[in-house]
Design a protein around this motif. Sequence first.
Motif, PDB file in Angstrom:
ATOM      1  N   ALA A 281     -25.976  49.598  30.587  1.00  0.00           N
ATOM      2  CA  ALA A 281     -27.380  49.824  30.918  1.00  0.00           C
ATOM      3  C   ALA A 281     -27.599  49.504  32.385  1.00  0.00           C
ATOM      4  CB  ALA A 281     -28.285  48.943  30.046  1.00  0.00           C
ATOM      5  N   ASP A 282     -28.671  50.075  32.964  1.00  0.00           N
ATOM      6  CA  ASP A 282     -29.034  49.712  34.326  1.00  0.00           C
ATOM      7  C   ASP A 282     -29.143  48.194  34.420  1.00  0.00           C
ATOM      8  OD1 ASP A 282     -29.208  52.276  35.459  1.00  0.00           O
ATOM      9  OD2 ASP A 282     -31.182  52.584  34.562  1.00  0.00           O
ATOM     10  N   TYR A 283     -28.718  47.646  35.527  1.00  0.00           N
ATOM     11  CA  TYR A 283     -28.606  46.203  35.650  1.00  0.00           C
ATOM     12  C   TYR A 283     -29.931  45.489  35.408  1.00  0.00           C
ATOM     13  CZ  TYR A 283     -24.340  47.852  37.909  1.00  0.00           C
ATOM     14  OH  TYR A 283     -23.154  48.497  38.182  1.00  0.00           O
ATOM     15  N   TYR A 284     -31.049  46.084  35.840  1.00  0.00           N
ATOM     16  CA  TYR A 284     -32.341  45.421  35.669  1.00  0.00           C
ATOM     17  C   TYR A 284     -32.824  45.464  34.224  1.00  0.00           C
ATOM     18  CZ  TYR A 284     -34.370  50.135  35.791  1.00  0.00           C
ATOM     19  OH  TYR A 284     -34.675  51.450  35.519  1.00  0.00           O
ATOM     20  N   ARG A 285     -32.111  46.177  33.350  1.00  0.00           N
ATOM     21  CA  ARG A 285     -32.443  46.204  31.930  1.00  0.00           C
ATOM     22  C   ARG A 285     -31.390  45.472  31.092  1.00  0.00           C
ATOM     23  NH1 ARG A 285     -36.455  49.548  30.619  1.00  0.00           N
ATOM     24  NH2 ARG A 285     -35.792  49.531  28.442  1.00  0.00           N
ATOM     25  N   ASP A 286     -30.392  44.916  31.716  1.00  0.00           N
ATOM     26  CA  ASP A 286     -29.298  44.245  31.028  1.00  0.00           C
ATOM     27  C   ASP A 286     -29.480  42.731  31.170  1.00  0.00           C
ATOM     28  OD1 ASP A 286     -26.884  43.060  30.286  1.00  0.00           O
ATOM     29  OD2 ASP A 286     -25.657  44.660  31.122  1.00  0.00           O
ATOM     30  N   SER A 287     -29.799  42.060  30.059  1.00  0.00           N
ATOM     31  CA  SER A 287     -30.111  40.629  30.126  1.00  0.00           C
ATOM     32  C   SER A 287     -28.934  39.802  30.608  1.00  0.00           C
ATOM     33  CB  SER A 287     -30.572  40.134  28.750  1.00  0.00           C
ATOM     34  OG  SER A 287     -31.818  40.694  28.411  1.00  0.00           O
ATOM     35  N   VAL A 288     -27.723  40.161  30.201  1.00  0.00           N
ATOM     36  CA  VAL A 288     -26.558  39.408  30.672  1.00  0.00           C
ATOM     37  C   VAL A 288     -26.397  39.596  32.181  1.00  0.00           C
ATOM     38  CG1 VAL A 288     -24.044  39.231  30.572  1.00  0.00           C
ATOM     39  CG2 VAL A 288     -25.362  39.391  28.456  1.00  0.00           C
ATOM     40  N   ALA A 289     -26.587  40.820  32.666  1.00  0.00           N
ATOM     41  CA  ALA A 289     -26.483  41.072  34.108  1.00  0.00           C
ATOM     42  C   ALA A 289     -27.557  40.307  34.873  1.00  0.00           C
ATOM     43  CB  ALA A 289     -26.587  42.570  34.385  1.00  0.00           C
ATOM     44  N   ILE A 290     -28.770  40.267  34.326  1.00  0.00           N
ATOM     45  CA  ILE A 290     -29.856  39.528  34.987  1.00  0.00           C
ATOM     46  C   ILE A 290     -29.538  38.040  35.026  1.00  0.00           C
ATOM     47  CG2 ILE A 290     -32.277  38.842  34.767  1.00  0.00           C
ATOM     48  CD1 ILE A 290     -32.801  41.649  33.557  1.00  0.00           C
ATOM     49  N   GLY A 291     -29.134  37.500  33.879  1.00  0.00           N
ATOM     50  CA  GLY A 291     -28.791  36.086  33.839  1.00  0.00           C
ATOM     51  C   GLY A 291     -27.626  35.755  34.749  1.00  0.00           C
ATOM     52  N   ALA A 292     -26.622  36.638  34.767  1.00  0.00           N
ATOM     53  CA  ALA A 292     -25.440  36.410  35.602  1.00  0.00           C
ATOM     54  C   ALA A 292     -25.787  36.466  37.085  1.00  0.00           C
ATOM     55  CB  ALA A 292     -24.360  37.435  35.271  1.00  0.00           C
ATOM     56  N   PHE A 293     -26.724  37.338  37.467  1.00  0.00           N
ATOM     57  CA  PHE A 293     -27.119  37.431  38.879  1.00  0.00           C
ATOM     58  C   PHE A 293     -27.696  36.094  39.340  1.00  0.00           C
ATOM     59  CE2 PHE A 293     -29.631  38.311  42.556  1.00  0.00           C
ATOM     60  CZ  PHE A 293     -29.042  39.388  43.190  1.00  0.00           C
ATOM     61  N   ASN A 294     -28.577  35.539  38.546  1.00  0.00           N
ATOM     62  CA  ASN A 294     -29.223  34.289  38.945  1.00  0.00           C
ATOM     63  C   ASN A 294     -28.284  33.103  38.819  1.00  0.00           C
ATOM     64  OD1 ASN A 294     -32.289  34.952  39.444  1.00  0.00           O
ATOM     65  ND2 ASN A 294     -31.616  36.218  37.741  1.00  0.00           N
ATOM     66  N   ALA A 295     -27.352  33.164  37.884  1.00  0.00           N
ATOM     67  CA  ALA A 295     -26.312  32.140  37.821  1.00  0.00           C
ATOM     68  C   ALA A 295     -25.462  32.188  39.083  1.00  0.00           C
ATOM     69  CB  ALA A 295     -25.448  32.358  36.580  1.00  0.00           C
ATOM     70  N   MET A 296     -25.098  33.409  39.507  1.00  0.00           N
ATOM     71  CA  MET A 296     -24.310  33.582  40.734  1.00  0.00           C
ATOM     72  C   MET A 296     -25.053  33.005  41.932  1.00  0.00           C
ATOM     73  SD  MET A 296     -24.694  35.766  43.584  1.00  0.00           S
ATOM     74  CE  MET A 296     -25.679  37.060  42.849  1.00  0.00           C
ATOM     75  N   GLU A 297     -26.361  33.222  42.008  1.00  0.00           N
ATOM     76  CA  GLU A 297     -27.141  32.674  43.117  1.00  0.00           C
ATOM     77  C   GLU A 297     -27.057  31.151  43.180  1.00  0.00           C
ATOM     78  OE1 GLU A 297     -30.789  34.835  44.822  1.00  0.00           O
ATOM     79  OE2 GLU A 297     -31.094  34.844  42.653  1.00  0.00           O
ATOM     80  N   LYS A 298     -26.834  30.544  42.019  1.00  0.00           N
ATOM     81  CA  LYS A 298     -26.743  29.086  41.938  1.00  0.00           C
ATOM     82  C   LYS A 298     -25.292  28.609  41.947  1.00  0.00           C
ATOM     83  CE  LYS A 298     -31.219  28.658  39.699  1.00  0.00           C
ATOM     84  NZ  LYS A 298     -31.668  29.999  40.150  1.00  0.00           N
ATOM     85  N   GLY A 299     -24.362  29.509  42.294  1.00  0.00           N
ATOM     86  CA  GLY A 299     -22.971  29.123  42.469  1.00  0.00           C
ATOM     87  C   GLY A 299     -22.140  29.110  41.207  1.00  0.00           C
ATOM     88  N   VAL A 300     -22.603  29.741  40.151  1.00  0.00           N
ATOM     89  CA  VAL A 300     -21.900  29.739  38.867  1.00  0.00           C
ATOM     90  C   VAL A 300     -21.199  31.082  38.672  1.00  0.00           C
ATOM     91  CG1 VAL A 300     -22.148  29.525  36.363  1.00  0.00           C
ATOM     92  CG2 VAL A 300     -23.561  28.130  37.894  1.00  0.00           C
ATOM     93  N   LEU A 301     -19.896  31.043  38.383  1.00  0.00           N
ATOM     94  CA  LEU A 301     -19.148  32.263  38.107  1.00  0.00           C
ATOM     95  C   LEU A 301     -19.328  32.657  36.643  1.00  0.00           C
ATOM     96  CD1 LEU A 301     -15.701  33.372  39.300  1.00  0.00           C
ATOM     97  CD2 LEU A 301     -16.078  33.284  36.844  1.00  0.00           C
ATOM     98  N   VAL A 302     -19.573  33.926  36.388  1.00  0.00           N
ATOM     99  CA  VAL A 302     -19.743  34.435  35.026  1.00  0.00           C
ATOM    100  C   VAL A 302     -18.604  35.396  34.715  1.00  0.00           C
ATOM    101  CG1 VAL A 302     -21.248  35.666  33.426  1.00  0.00           C
ATOM    102  CG2 VAL A 302     -22.246  34.179  35.180  1.00  0.00           C
ATOM    103  N   SER A 303     -17.842  35.052  33.697  1.00  0.00           N
ATOM    104  CA  SER A 303     -16.705  35.861  33.245  1.00  0.00           C
ATOM    105  C   SER A 303     -17.049  36.479  31.899  1.00  0.00           C
ATOM    106  CB  SER A 303     -15.466  34.968  33.120  1.00  0.00           C
ATOM    107  OG  SER A 303     -14.400  35.631  32.484  1.00  0.00           O
ATOM    108  N   CYS A 304     -16.839  37.793  31.768  1.00  0.00           N
ATOM    109  CA  CYS A 304     -17.190  38.506  30.536  1.00  0.00           C
ATOM    110  C   CYS A 304     -16.050  39.413  30.092  1.00  0.00           C
ATOM    111  CB  CYS A 304     -18.434  39.369  30.732  1.00  0.00           C
ATOM    112  SG  CYS A 304     -19.963  38.456  31.036  1.00  0.00           S
TER     113      CYS A 304
END
Length: 762
Positions: A281-304
């Motif tokens: 899905a488009d990134y702005y409609r994908d909850s995991v992508a949204i959560g991962a973006f903000n996690a990345m901003e806080k220095g957290v790596l997201v592996s899926c």
Amino acid sequence: MARPVIFFLLLLLLSIAWAAAERASYIVHMAKTQMPPRFTEHSHWYDASLRSISDSADLLYTYDTVAHGFSALLTPAEARILARHPGVLSVLPDTPYYLHTTRTPEFLGLDLPAELVPESSTIADVVIGVLDTGVWPERNSFDDNGLGPVPAFWKGECVAAKDFDPTKACNRKLIGARFFSKGYESSMGPIDESHESRSPRDADGHGTHTSTTAAGSAVTNASLLGYAEGTARGMALRARISVYKVCWAGGCFSSDILAAMDAAVNDGCHVLSLSLGGGAADYYRDSVAIGAFNAMEKGVLVSCSAGNAGPGTATLSNLAPWITTVGAGTLDRDFPAYVVLGNGKNYTGVSLYSGKLLPSTPIALVYAGNATNSSNGNLCMPGTLLPEKVAGKVVLCERGINARVQKGMVVKDAGGAGMILANTATNSEELVADAHLLPATLIGEKAGNAVKAYSISDPNPTATIIFGGTKVGVSPSPVVAAFSSRGPNSVTPEILKPDLIAPGVNILAGWTGAVGPTGLPTDSRRVEFNIISGTSMSCPHVSGLAALLKEEHPDWSPAAIKSALMTTAYVKYQNGDGILDVATGQEATPFDLGAGHVDPRKAMDPGLVYDLTAQDYLEFLCALNYTSLQIAAMSKDRNFSCDSRKNYAVSKLNYPSFSVAFATAIASADESASATVTHERTVTNVGSSATYKATATAKVDGGEVKIAVEPAVLSFTETGEKKSYIVKFTAPSLPSGSSGLGRLEWSDGKHTVASAIAFTWT
């Protein structure tokens, strides 16, 4: 007059009930900076926004770390009204996601921990958050012997439940355990606690397997029913684990996942591991992508995990460039089980069966399609086999629809003595082992066709199965698993996905005490370890390796860690041949394995990295022509808008790999016409002073791609120094659908910093 009043009240009650029945869970993303001044807390504003459209709507969660907003039960009409409210960025339906379901440390070169994990003050201060089916804490893999106190920064919880005592469940290894079910229960109804626990406890096994793969403690004499004996351990031995149960019997819902990501980042996790996925899905409609973006901003790596929908093209999940997307490969370990036919032919399969054996002399064999009254009886689905035709015989079944282990139970229930399970074209020659409840083995498509032909043509066909135990040193390895989802990236073709592959076939790791190794209700066996396969298994390998890198390089960003893992990955065996794709038997492409197979020892010292900041990703969204509202829905803590005067391009994203798309000319008077695509990159020196030289190669059927790197030499005098370069790819016009592969390498004689290249013509 009483009757009309009663009738009106009945209508009113029915309308209220109807409205409640229509309600479903939605995630409401709010613009945090637009909170009216009369509110002092964002949660008060969220509640007031919800109450303004309904006094009866139930609030599920509020989000404030990886998202800003809330989730609630709404009717479609209420959702539409709320979407028009000031400060509301988007209202998205709650979306279901699904799980992508010993030898590994040696295979990855992690059998020398002192070399990779030097003692330091930060060594025990990395926490991996695992979002999955929960945890079975009574396992030796969660032994905290040798670990220091829980880090002072840790804010997480180990929650209490009727079957989960936090004082016994959590320790200095398993430092957090929570569960999230509001979104799931709003869509699927109350959790059936006779089958699964409304607590962090893992009744499935998947979450215990993934968490112990990522960071389980070393356990000697580990095995599954005698298979894969040895020491089982996770990738990051000294990392801490915090578990967030978001997946239940009916799936994993995005409102729960987002709430868990919110909690995990706020708790203090450094790496998030999600072996789950939904549709692209488009990134702005994908909850995991949204959560991962903000996690990345806080220095957290997201592996899926990449998904298990291979080998079809464009089947990937978790496509956002700020997510590390992991495909699956094999180990050099196997569990052979040999089919011996009465005609003297032998075929090799795999099995984890441990029990009473078949006679060494072949017994009667029957093809399931000839022992049924059902049109799909060949698949050995429940109730399809005729006991009088299979009793005491070895039954040949074919894969499809129902679970492999369930087919064995169908044969057993009908009185069959054993099962030969044959792949079809969908799975080809890929062999995945199972702990069957009767003597059984899985064989490839070619062998299956031969056994089927024999069972049908011979008047008295016979067979038996000989079990070969555990075999190591299998070659070639790794190979790309057929089930591993493939590119191209269906959302942004210019971003190469998957990012890389890691071990995901026949992986031994911890297991639940609630079910047997098959997961079937009839399986009464209980094991401490299980062997299962999927990109769900490859994802936590990379999560753990990312934690190792974070331990060694605490100042590295998520993008730097990801780059180190990608640019040091390998694509060739020691003999120089390319890694194979088991689905085709041919050399794997970047759409199959991304940058290649992870090599953690080299990743510790990559030489150069391709770093990225949140600003870079925001400009990437501008290149996708996202609106201000869509970008605001992605990045919660920024008031950002694209600059109309700036030239944004996806090809400028500082990604460690290249996906180069050429346009196909529909008609051209000049058949020699060519096109040039330019990409820009910047590398950061994370080693000592060095001079790197570039080499590039390309392989395309039907044409030639020329690659020019400018400049072709980069000299660094200090750590942290950055240098930029451009790459020009020039190619002729080829038919739409054409593709090719290449590789760009920077080398200083000690380090090789490699980037995979994929070419497509559209």
